[in-house]
Design an enzyme around this catalytic site. Sequence first.
Site, PDB file in Angstrom:
ATOM      1  N   HIS A 281       0.834  -1.201   0.000  1.00 43.68           N
ATOM      2  CA  HIS A 281       0.000   0.000   0.000  1.00 43.68           C
ATOM      3  C   HIS A 281       0.875   1.261   0.000  1.00 43.68           C
ATOM      4  CE1 HIS A 281      -3.650   2.333   1.313  1.00 43.68           C
ATOM      5  NE2 HIS A 281      -2.691   3.144   1.729  1.00 43.68           N
ATOM      6  N   GLU A 282       1.848   1.289   0.896  1.00 49.49           N
ATOM      7  CA  GLU A 282       2.711   2.479   1.000  1.00 49.49           C
ATOM      8  C   GLU A 282       3.625   2.609  -0.217  1.00 49.49           C
ATOM      9  OE1 GLU A 282       1.951   4.689   3.133  1.00 49.49           O
ATOM     10  OE2 GLU A 282       0.592   3.354   4.213  1.00 49.49           O
TER      11      GLU A 282
ATOM     12  N   HIS B  64       1.812   4.491  -2.933  1.00 53.62           N
ATOM     13  CA  HIS B  64       1.939   5.937  -2.743  1.00 53.62           C
ATOM     14  C   HIS B  64       3.307   6.417  -3.223  1.00 53.62           C
ATOM     15  CE1 HIS B  64      -1.735   6.550  -0.467  1.00 53.62           C
ATOM     16  NE2 HIS B  64      -1.379   5.672   0.467  1.00 53.62           N
TER      17      HIS B  64
END
Length: 159
Positions: A67-68, A71
């Site tokens: 998820h990170e 980003h």
Amino acid sequence: MTNEQLQIRVEQISHDFFKKPFIHKAYFNNRLRTTGGRYVLKTHNIEFNPKHYEMYGLDELDGIIKHELCHYHLHIGGRGYKHADADFKNLLRTVGGSRYCRSVKPEPVRTPARYMMLCQNCGMKYMRKRRMDTSKYVCGRCKGPLKLYKMEEANGTQG
């Protein structure tokens, strides 16, 4: 897991799933409370909540890492890196990252009610932790008078 092991794991997942290098820092941050991880826009570093790894294990941590990294790589590439952006949602789905992380907050311990107010007209019960002056209040349902009982008394009178 140490910060060094976390750094290696993030670099490996970045290489395997995104086919791009992760050249910044990844580390655990004990001050994170409500989130599993955080991508820092100014430094491009990624911080992770160690409690997620301790409570749920490596699979949960891998989902947060992906998820990170979504980003990270979208921001570096100048594309939509925010949660609402289509680029972010598509990349997250492609790599199999977690959209949300599980809660690490312990369940709050609720103190039981010590008092009960009973309406003298309709029988509506109001449970309270603190003692209240019933002369200042009326029933919210029928506007009838209230009588205050301690829970020991209330249990004894009903049973």
